[in-house]
Design a protein around this motif. Structure first.
Motif, PDB file in Angstrom:
ATOM      1  N   LYS A  26      -5.846  -2.837   0.987  1.00 23.62           N
ATOM      2  CA  LYS A  26      -7.116  -3.476   0.662  1.00 23.62           C
ATOM      3  C   LYS A  26      -7.784  -4.053   1.901  1.00 23.62           C
ATOM      4  N   GLU A  27      -6.966  -4.471   2.860  1.00 24.77           N
ATOM      5  CA  GLU A  27      -7.504  -5.057   4.084  1.00 24.77           C
ATOM      6  C   GLU A  27      -8.117  -4.006   4.999  1.00 24.77           C
ATOM      7  N   TYR A  28      -7.533  -2.806   5.003  1.00 25.45           N
ATOM      8  CA  TYR A  28      -7.960  -1.772   5.941  1.00 25.45           C
ATOM      9  C   TYR A  28      -8.912  -0.741   5.342  1.00 25.45           C
ATOM     10  N   PHE A  29      -8.795  -0.472   4.033  1.00 23.82           N
ATOM     11  CA  PHE A  29      -9.484   0.679   3.445  1.00 23.82           C
ATOM     12  C   PHE A  29     -10.482   0.218   2.404  1.00 23.82           C
ATOM     13  N   THR A  30     -11.665   0.832   2.409  1.00 28.01           N
ATOM     14  CA  THR A  30     -12.743   0.372   1.537  1.00 28.01           C
ATOM     15  C   THR A  30     -12.684   0.945   0.126  1.00 28.01           C
ATOM     16  N   GLY A  31     -12.033   2.098  -0.054  1.00 23.61           N
ATOM     17  CA  GLY A  31     -12.096   2.763  -1.354  1.00 23.61           C
ATOM     18  C   GLY A  31     -10.810   2.733  -2.131  1.00 23.61           C
ATOM     19  N   LYS A  32     -10.778   3.519  -3.187  1.00 20.48           N
ATOM     20  CA  LYS A  32      -9.604   3.631  -4.042  1.00 20.48           C
ATOM     21  C   LYS A  32      -8.640   4.669  -3.466  1.00 20.48           C
ATOM     22  N   ILE A  33      -7.359   4.476  -3.741  1.00 20.48           N
ATOM     23  CA  ILE A  33      -6.326   5.388  -3.274  1.00 20.48           C
ATOM     24  C   ILE A  33      -5.554   5.904  -4.479  1.00 20.48           C
TER      25      ILE A  33
END
Length: 393
Positions: A26-33
């Motif tokens: 959540k800290e590094y990536f803006t989207g859903k995984i």
């Protein structure tokens, strides 16, 4: 190309999009995984086919139907040589080197071929000339001489460098450069990727995309895949087999192989240090990712990387599928690339191709639906016939 038949859901393992995300994700990536499992039922053992011509060792290649375009710095007077891939017959050499009109001091390989009417073209960028050349490949072959549709100045200075004001930002002014390739979007739009910029031994910016005009080089908009603008971490290291520990430059962490969807609507990033594909929607700006199940997350970027596994090495795509070459080995990314992961543009892992030979840097010919590669040691050119393998035609 007809869409592939959907693989039954029972052989795909897809986790909930957000519930398994770590705090670092959540800290590094803006989207859903979402997560994909390499189930045995989606693995295919495939056999490559030789191009029926020997001594093709002319460097990086791009293929369109019967035309194969090689870029090799050893060509004495031109940047590119074009041959018939079926017969090996030499068609000609194009894009002359030099300082005169219509000449290039340097060029990168052909990364993208697009259409204009019945012609096929490619956008070339010469860093030393600070110019963009729109090369008309079809007309060059027909006329036996290099034909450019457009030649325009293009300064390689992203907006972040142009706007730098503080003394600290002098680093950005000196270091900011677009990575290659530049992707053609429309007659006056292109996509550029801003490389990570080292700010110190412990800090670097994080890559993002800019949409710019071609003729006037004006900024249009940014596209962000990652949530951070920069990373500040002095703890990242790599442990060698003999136990020696070396620091990892933070700008190396976000390296990826990137590809524009041919219809211009999306970008895909195949990450080197995470087994993860990021898909950016250029129309909405939204991003999502597909990550292999039971694999590291972004917390890896704040630890000792161990023997630094390289995951994805190269990526190609058409309007239906993404083909990402996979190593998954700490012993190097080239000789161990004998696996190709096939995704759709929603990030679903459809198939895993186990190849008989190395597929490192690949090129997808969308006319014949073949995935080509070059063996840099043996100088062989060979391919996978995706029509036979995937049964799409």
């Amino acid at each position: 190309m007809k869409p592939m038949r959907l693989i039954p859901a029972s052989i795909l393992f897809v986790c909930a999009l957000t519930c398994c995300r770590s705090d670092k994700d959540k800290e590094y990536f803006t989207g859903k995984i979402k997560y994909a499992d390499i189930d045995a039922e989606i693995v295919k053992i495939v056999t490559s086919k030789d191009v029926p011509v020997e001594d093709y060792g002319y460097g990086d290649l791009a293929v369109y139907d019967s035309l194969v375009i090689f870029m090799n710095p050893q060509f004495p007077a031109h940047c590119f040589g074009i041959f018939n891939i079926d017969t090996g017959k030499e068609i000609g050499y194009f894009c002359p080197k030099g300082k005169g009109p219509g000449e290039l001091l340097s060029s990168y390989p052909v990364y993208q071929i697009f259409s204009k009417g019945k012609d096929i073209l490619s956008l070339l960028y010469s860093f030393n000339d600070k110019k963009i050349f729109i090369w008309n490949i079809s007309q060059s072959v027909m006329q036996g001489t290099t034909v450019y549709d457009t030649i325009v100045p293009f300064e390689n200075e992203p907006r972040v460098a142009m706007e730098a004001e503080s003394e600290m930002d002098l680093t950005l002014i000196r270091s900011s450069r677009y990575s290659m390739p530049l992707w053609y979007l429309s007659p006056d739009r292109l996509m550029a990727k801003l490389e990570p910029i080292p700010l110190s031994y412990q800090a670097a910016t994080i890559p993002y995309y800019e949409e710019r005009t071609i003729r006037t080089n004006e900024w249009v908009r940014d596209y962000r895949v990652f949530a951070k603008d920069s990373i500040h971490n002095g703890k990242i290291s790599q442990t060698m087999r003999d136990g020696t520990v070396f620091p990892i430059p933070p700008d190396f962490l976000f390296k990826s192989a990137d590809m524009l969807k041919p219809d211009g609507s999306k970008m895909v990033q195949a990450m080197r240090l995470l087994p993860q594909l990021n898909i950016l929607d250029l129309r909405t700006g939204k991003v999502m990712a597909s990550r292999l199940n039971n694999s590291p997350d972004f917390s890896l970027f704040e630890t000792d990387l161990g023997q630094k596994i390289t995951y994805y090495n190269s990526v190609q795509a058409d309007d239906h599928y993404i083909y990402a070459t996979y190593s998954g080995s700490a012993r190097g990314s080239i000789e161990n690339c004998k696996s190709i992961h096939v995704f759709d543009w929603s990030g679903t892992l459809l198939s895993v191709l186990k190849t008989d030979r190395t597929f490192a840097r690949v090129w997808l010919d969308t006319v014949r639906n073949r995935l080509y590669t070059t063996d840099y040691e043996s100088e062989e050119v060979y391919y996978l016939d995706m029509n036979d393998i995937m049964g799409v035609r």
